[in-house]
Design a protein around this motif. Structure first.
Motif, mmCIF file in Angstrom:
data_model
loop_
_atom_site.group_PDB
_atom_site.id
_atom_site.type_symbol
_atom_site.label_atom_id
_atom_site.label_comp_id
_atom_site.label_asym_id
_atom_site.label_seq_id
_atom_site.Cartn_x
_atom_site.Cartn_y
_atom_site.Cartn_z
ATOM 1 N N LYS A 42 62.803 53.755 46.161
ATOM 2 C CA LYS A 42 62.662 54.528 44.924
ATOM 3 C C LYS A 42 61.315 54.281 44.258
ATOM 4 N N HIS A 43 60.746 53.076 44.453
ATOM 5 C CA HIS A 43 59.455 52.723 43.837
ATOM 6 C C HIS A 43 58.492 52.265 44.934
ATOM 7 N N PRO A 44 58.029 53.159 45.791
ATOM 8 C CA PRO A 44 57.188 52.751 46.934
ATOM 9 C C PRO A 44 55.863 52.101 46.525
ATOM 10 N N ASN A 45 55.350 52.446 45.358
ATOM 11 C CA ASN A 45 54.069 51.869 44.930
ATOM 12 C C ASN A 45 54.179 50.386 44.609
ATOM 13 N N ASP A 46 55.406 49.894 44.432
ATOM 14 C CA ASP A 46 55.611 48.478 44.125
ATOM 15 C C ASP A 46 55.672 47.608 45.375
ATOM 16 N N THR A 47 55.820 48.212 46.531
ATOM 17 C CA THR A 47 56.080 47.454 47.759
ATOM 18 C C THR A 47 54.943 46.486 48.080
ATOM 19 N N MET A 48 53.731 46.997 48.189
ATOM 20 C CA MET A 48 52.596 46.151 48.548
ATOM 21 C C MET A 48 52.280 45.153 47.448
ATOM 22 N N LEU A 49 52.504 45.557 46.197
ATOM 23 C CA LEU A 49 52.271 44.654 45.075
ATOM 24 C C LEU A 49 53.157 43.423 45.205
ATOM 25 N N PHE A 50 54.435 43.620 45.496
ATOM 26 C CA PHE A 50 55.370 42.500 45.632
ATOM 27 C C PHE A 50 55.036 41.649 46.853
ATOM 28 N N LEU A 51 54.741 42.282 47.977
ATOM 29 C CA LEU A 51 54.438 41.535 49.197
ATOM 30 C C LEU A 51 53.175 40.691 49.024
ATOM 31 N N ARG A 52 52.190 41.203 48.310
ATOM 32 C CA ARG A 52 50.964 40.433 48.082
ATOM 33 C C ARG A 52 51.242 39.208 47.224
ATOM 34 N N TRP A 53 52.059 39.367 46.189
ATOM 35 C CA TRP A 53 52.417 38.229 45.351
ATOM 36 C C TRP A 53 53.211 37.195 46.148
ATOM 37 N N MET A 54 54.159 37.673 46.949
ATOM 38 C CA MET A 54 55.046 36.764 47.682
ATOM 39 C C MET A 54 54.283 35.952 48.728
ATOM 40 N N SER A 55 53.266 36.568 49.337
ATOM 41 C CA SER A 55 52.573 35.902 50.444
ATOM 42 C C SER A 55 51.614 34.824 49.983
ATOM 43 N N GLY A 56 51.211 34.831 48.713
ATOM 44 C CA GLY A 56 50.251 33.837 48.249
ATOM 45 C C GLY A 56 48.929 33.949 48.987
ATOM 46 N N GLU A 57 48.313 35.132 48.931
ATOM 47 C CA GLU A 57 47.142 35.404 49.757
ATOM 48 C C GLU A 57 45.938 34.529 49.396
ATOM 49 N N GLU A 58 45.710 34.340 48.109
ATOM 50 C CA GLU A 58 44.495 33.649 47.679
ATOM 51 C C GLU A 58 44.836 32.288 47.075
ATOM 52 N N MET A 59 43.966 31.332 47.316
ATOM 53 C CA MET A 59 44.145 30.020 46.717
ATOM 54 C C MET A 59 43.946 30.102 45.202
ATOM 55 N N VAL A 60 44.875 29.535 44.450
ATOM 56 C CA VAL A 60 44.753 29.463 43.002
ATOM 57 C C VAL A 60 44.086 28.132 42.656
ATOM 58 N N LEU A 61 42.934 28.190 41.993
ATOM 59 C CA LEU A 61 42.168 26.980 41.723
ATOM 60 C C LEU A 61 42.639 26.256 40.470
ATOM 61 N N SER A 62 43.499 26.894 39.687
ATOM 62 C CA SER A 62 44.009 26.269 38.472
ATOM 63 C C SER A 62 44.702 24.950 38.784
ATOM 64 N N LEU A 63 44.598 24.002 37.855
ATOM 65 C CA LEU A 63 45.266 22.702 38.027
ATOM 66 C C LEU A 63 46.784 22.827 37.977
#
Length: 461
Positions: free
Chosen positions: A301-322
């Motif tokens: 129903k919300h196809p535009n959300d698919t890649m957004l969720f998968l990108r968040w779930m995969s942890g693509e980029e290192m977060v430099l925050s402490l």
């Protein structure tokens, strides 16, 4: 252990846990009613004097002049310039007591993560994107009303099944009432884990009392409550699943926890190899079907959300925050290479697969503990409250063996980090020391589970 020492440890743990709850409650004004009216309050508490500019403690104050440290400083500057950082709203309550010991509790009011759950429920009620991926023509009045309905929140990152169940339930209450309802749910689940520990202790009062103290006096639990997080669900599911794989919990019971954990956070997918090894294919397939099916219905129903969720779930980029409190964040300060972090992840997963499938006589609880460690060692986005998931990986071997080394590793994780000493005065050396406090206990348990024989015979070992 001597009886007096064990009882004293348990009493101290109960006191510490009560302090956690009192400390959290002290952030609020409470007006009588059913339910009571709850609102954040300013206490007038001041932050430590040595946090002020120019007043840091002298411990490791000199910055490293090495090429590694210099490269790290350049990486941080680039990261700050190139990344869009989320602005935090003005605080409605003070840093108070235990907050001063933990980084995330200093960056936000209580409920810093909770209100994304609440907001996702509002989105469900209004038929909008639960990830706030709103269309340009969305009614601005509706968006404004939803923004005003919650005190603050980061973007929702939970699977659709969670928003349609827990998120929707929470919106039947006022925001701060819902937050404290969620705190009570945390405590009920913790009591449930303590009760289950009695059965796993096999009649040993010493092991049960120490395990109870380990559940109660774990400082990251305070942060789990404070942030209104969901890792406690993964924690309990891990504990029950391990008990089931050793034939000490029913399959239906464990299957429900497994399924609930999958619609909360897909972390427990790490245990899929163990379920395959132990031939729990029905449980595996049922849980996956519910989790994937509930998500698929939403994303169709919300196809535009698919890649957004998968990108968040995969942890693509290192977060430099402490706030990213894990082994990968520690090692990244030496190599600053995303390829190296991926290499570490692959290595740890391969080790886990070898221990699961090639070692014929690895006890299922040891497999679970190894995969929990792999999460902390391989994933690139791990926060301090996630350490509550480390509890079952420590308490299980303690309950089965009674070996004091597991209590020692627990103590390293339960005690405060170096955050209190270094806040607002960070340098490369201090960051290394701070992050080592998270990585060391996990690595110790990982090595222990890989190479050391259990101190007594276990079923299947």
């Amino acid at each position: 252990m001597k009886k007096a020492l064990v009882n004293g440890f348990l009493i101290l743990a109960i006191v510490i846990h009560c302090v956690m709850l009192w400390n959290l409650a002290a952030h609020f004004d409470w007006k009588p009613g059913v339910p009571p009216e709850i609102s954040p309050r300013k206490t007038g508490a001041a932050t430590p004097g040595h946090w002020m500019p120019g007043k840091g403690l002298s411990l490791l104050s000199k910055e490293s002049e090495s090429r590694i440290a210099d490269k790290w400083r350049q990486t941080v500057r680039y990261h700050v310039r190139s990344m869009e950082l989320m602005a935090l709203p003005p605080r409605q309550s003070d840093n108070f007591g235990l907050d001063l010991l933990m980084r995330d509790a200093n960056n936000t009011d209580p409920g810093g993560d909770f209100f994304q759950l609440y907001r996702s429920g509002l989105d469900v009620r209004n038929g909008t994107s639960i990830y706030q991926n709103y269309p340009d023509d969305m009614d601005p009045r509706l968006k404004r009303e939803m923004d005003q309905a919650v005190p603050f929140h980061p973007p929702n990152r939970y699977p659709p099944g969670f928003a349609w169940t827990i998120g929707l339930l929470l919106t039947t209450m006022k925001p701060w009432t819902a937050f404290w309802f969620w705190v009570i749910v945390h405590e009920i689940v913790l009591v449930f884990c303590i009760a289950k520990s009695w059965k796993l202790a096999a009649g040993s009062r010493v092991r049960f009392k120490i395990a109870t103290a380990m559940w109660l006096a774990f400082l990251p639990w305070y942060l789990e409550l404070y942030m209104g997080q969901t890792t406690f669900i993964i924690m309990a599911a891990t504990f029950i699943l391990a008990a089931h794989l050793d034939d000490r919990a029913g399959s239906f019971h464990a299957g429900v926890w497994w399924t609930v954990s999958l619609i909360t956070k897909p972390i427990t997918l790490l245990f899929a190899p163990v379920l395959i090894k132990k031939r729990r294919l029905g449980m595996l397939v049922t849980g996956l079907a519910v989790a994937i099916g509930s998500s698929a219905l939403y994303f169709i129903k919300h196809p535009n959300d698919t890649m957004l969720f998968l990108r968040w779930m995969s942890g693509e980029e290192m977060v430099l925050s402490l706030g990213n409190y894990c082994f990968q964040a520690l090692t990244y300060r030496f190599h600053t290479s995303d390829w190296v972090t991926r290499g570490f992840a692959v290595l740890f997963v391969l080790i886990g697969l070898y221990m699961t499938f090639r070692r014929k006589r690895t006890h299922p609880n040891r497999m679970i503990a190894i995969w929990v460690c792999i999460y902390f060692l391989a994933y690139t986005h791990v926060w301090e409250h996630h350490l509550v998931l480390f509890l079952p990986a420590l308490i299980l071997p303690w309950l089965y063996s009674g070996k004091k080394r597991y209590v020692g590793i627990w103590l390293l994780t339960a005690c405060p980090s170096f955050f209190y000493f270094f806040n607002n005065h960070w340098n490369w050396t201090r960051e290394i020391l701070y992050l080592s406090g998270a990585a060391l206990p996990v690595m110790l348990l990982f090595v222990d589970q890989l190479f050391f024989n259990p101190p007594r015979a276990l079923n299947g070992d």
